[in-house]
Design an enzyme around this catalytic site. Structure first.
Site, PDB file in Angstrom:
ATOM      1  N   GLY A  43       0.780  -1.242   0.000  1.00  0.00           N
ATOM      2  CA  GLY A  43       0.000   0.000   0.000  1.00  0.00           C
ATOM      3  C   GLY A  43       0.806   1.284   0.000  1.00  0.00           C
ATOM      4  O   GLY A  43       0.312   2.328  -0.400  1.00  0.00           O
ATOM      5  N   ASP A 101      -5.111   2.099  11.217  1.00  0.00           N
ATOM      6  CA  ASP A 101      -6.473   1.828  11.664  1.00  0.00           C
ATOM      7  C   ASP A 101      -6.389   1.371  13.132  1.00  0.00           C
ATOM      8  O   ASP A 101      -6.384   2.205  14.034  1.00  0.00           O
ATOM      9  CB  ASP A 101      -7.075   0.760  10.748  1.00  0.00           C
ATOM     10  CG  ASP A 101      -8.527   0.468  11.040  1.00  0.00           C
ATOM     11  OD1 ASP A 101      -9.157   1.257  11.756  1.00  0.00           O
ATOM     12  OD2 ASP A 101      -9.048  -0.564  10.553  1.00  0.00           O
ATOM     13  N   PHE A 151     -14.372   2.265   4.872  1.00  0.00           N
ATOM     14  CA  PHE A 151     -13.375   1.488   4.139  1.00  0.00           C
ATOM     15  C   PHE A 151     -13.038   2.214   2.834  1.00  0.00           C
ATOM     16  O   PHE A 151     -13.890   2.400   1.972  1.00  0.00           O
ATOM     17  CB  PHE A 151     -13.871   0.077   3.852  1.00  0.00           C
ATOM     18  CG  PHE A 151     -12.788  -0.796   3.303  1.00  0.00           C
ATOM     19  CD1 PHE A 151     -11.817  -1.328   4.139  1.00  0.00           C
ATOM     20  CD2 PHE A 151     -12.711  -1.052   1.939  1.00  0.00           C
ATOM     21  CE1 PHE A 151     -10.788  -2.108   3.620  1.00  0.00           C
ATOM     22  CE2 PHE A 151     -11.682  -1.831   1.416  1.00  0.00           C
ATOM     23  CZ  PHE A 151     -10.724  -2.356   2.269  1.00  0.00           C
TER      24      PHE A 151
HETATM   25  P1  5GP Z   1      -3.980  -1.706  11.315  1.00  0.00           P
HETATM   26  O1  5GP Z   1      -2.958  -2.724  11.686  1.00  0.00           O
HETATM   27  O2  5GP Z   1      -3.628  -0.289  11.720  1.00  0.00           O
HETATM   28  O3  5GP Z   1      -5.358  -2.108  11.787  1.00  0.00           O
HETATM   29  O4  5GP Z   1      -4.158  -1.759   9.764  1.00  0.00           O
HETATM   30  C1  5GP Z   1      -3.244  -1.300   8.864  1.00  0.00           C
HETATM   31  C2  5GP Z   1      -3.497  -1.923   7.510  1.00  0.00           C
HETATM   32  O5  5GP Z   1      -4.883  -2.241   7.340  1.00  0.00           O
HETATM   33  C3  5GP Z   1      -3.180  -0.970   6.391  1.00  0.00           C
HETATM   34  O6  5GP Z   1      -1.880  -1.130   5.952  1.00  0.00           O
HETATM   35  C4  5GP Z   1      -4.162  -1.366   5.312  1.00  0.00           C
HETATM   36  O7  5GP Z   1      -3.605  -2.376   4.531  1.00  0.00           O
HETATM   37  C5  5GP Z   1      -5.336  -1.953   6.053  1.00  0.00           C
HETATM   38  N1  5GP Z   1      -6.481  -1.008   6.157  1.00  0.00           N
HETATM   39  C6  5GP Z   1      -6.957  -0.397   7.247  1.00  0.00           C
HETATM   40  N2  5GP Z   1      -8.020   0.385   6.955  1.00  0.00           N
HETATM   41  C7  5GP Z   1      -8.188   0.274   5.619  1.00  0.00           C
HETATM   42  C8  5GP Z   1      -9.118   0.869   4.687  1.00  0.00           C
HETATM   43  O8  5GP Z   1      -9.994   1.683   4.998  1.00  0.00           O
HETATM   44  N3  5GP Z   1      -8.962   0.501   3.384  1.00  0.00           N
HETATM   45  C9  5GP Z   1      -8.014  -0.375   2.968  1.00  0.00           C
HETATM   46  N4  5GP Z   1      -7.979  -0.638   1.671  1.00  0.00           N
HETATM   47  N5  5GP Z   1      -7.132  -0.953   3.814  1.00  0.00           N
HETATM   48  C10 5GP Z   1      -7.227  -0.622   5.121  1.00  0.00           C
END
Ligand code: 5GP
Length: 179
Positions: A43, A101, A151
């Site tokens: 990403g 997130d 999302f």
């Molecule tokens: P975390 O570990 O902070 O929960 O998530 C990080 C990863 O979750 C990001 O690198 C991404 O790949 C994915 N992610 C979190 N929210 C979104 C979103 O709204 N859209 C997409 N496409 N990926 C997300």
């Protein structure tokens, strides 16, 4: 607008402007520190490519792959599936991520790089979704935009590997994943 998108949150022009602002801040903070920017694949790619154009001091890049997401939900465990080729010991590191997130991915990668004796570790993210945070104390130093708990796809962000190539960030229509 693309028919799978409900709403555009940030246009390409707005993202480029934000990358310039972030790049200028990083330039100021890292003069003479030659940081390594470690992008989290996949990403980070469009964001990192735009961001580094605006960093005007010596710097290096490297990549890691850490995954915790499948479909639209975090799996809660983070696995490192590709590691850096550079040693981070004694170096200033800036982790580059598309979105934070829950904070789980970035917390675990930060802990790993700390164990490897990086001198300093900061995080730059294009998007911050604070409503999803389970690691409450986790706050990235450099944030592009703060977004609501929706999302999103585009500018590197995918849904099952699609939509990374959009040059904007938008909310994905529920009908695409509620099947
Ligand atoms: P975390 O570990 O902070 O929960 O998530 C990080 C990863 O979750 C990001 O690198 C991404 O790949 C994915 N992610 C979190 N929210 C979104 C979103 O709204 N859209 C997409 N496409 N990926 C997300």
């Amino acid at each position: 607008m693309d028919n799978f998108i409900e709403e555009i949150l940030f246009t390409h022009e707005e993202i480029v402007k934000k990358c310039k602002e972030l790049g200028e801040k990083i330039t100021k903070d890292y003069q003479d520190k030659c940081p390594i920017l470690i992008g989290l694949l996949k990403g980070c790619v469009p964001f990192m490519a735009e961001l580094i154009k605006h960093i005007k001091c010596d710097m290096e890049i490297d990549f890691m792959k850490a995954s915790s997401y499948q479909g639209i939900c975090s799996t809660g465990t983070v696995t490192i599936t590709k590691d850096t080729s550079t040693s981070v010991a004694g170096r200033h590191v800036i982790i580059v991520e598309d979105i934070v997130d829950s904070g789980l991915t970035l917390q675990q990668v930060t802990n790993l790089l700390r164990d490897r004796k990086a001198t300093s570790i900061e995080v730059v993210v294009l998007l911050d979704k604070p409503a999803g945070r389970t690691i409450k104390q986790f706050k990235p130093k450099y944030v592009g935009f703060t977004i609501p708990p929706k999302f999103v796809v585009g500018f590197g962000l995918d849904y099952n590997e699609l939509y990374r190539n959009l040059d904007y960030v938008g909310v994905l229509k529920k009908s695409v994943y509620d099947k």
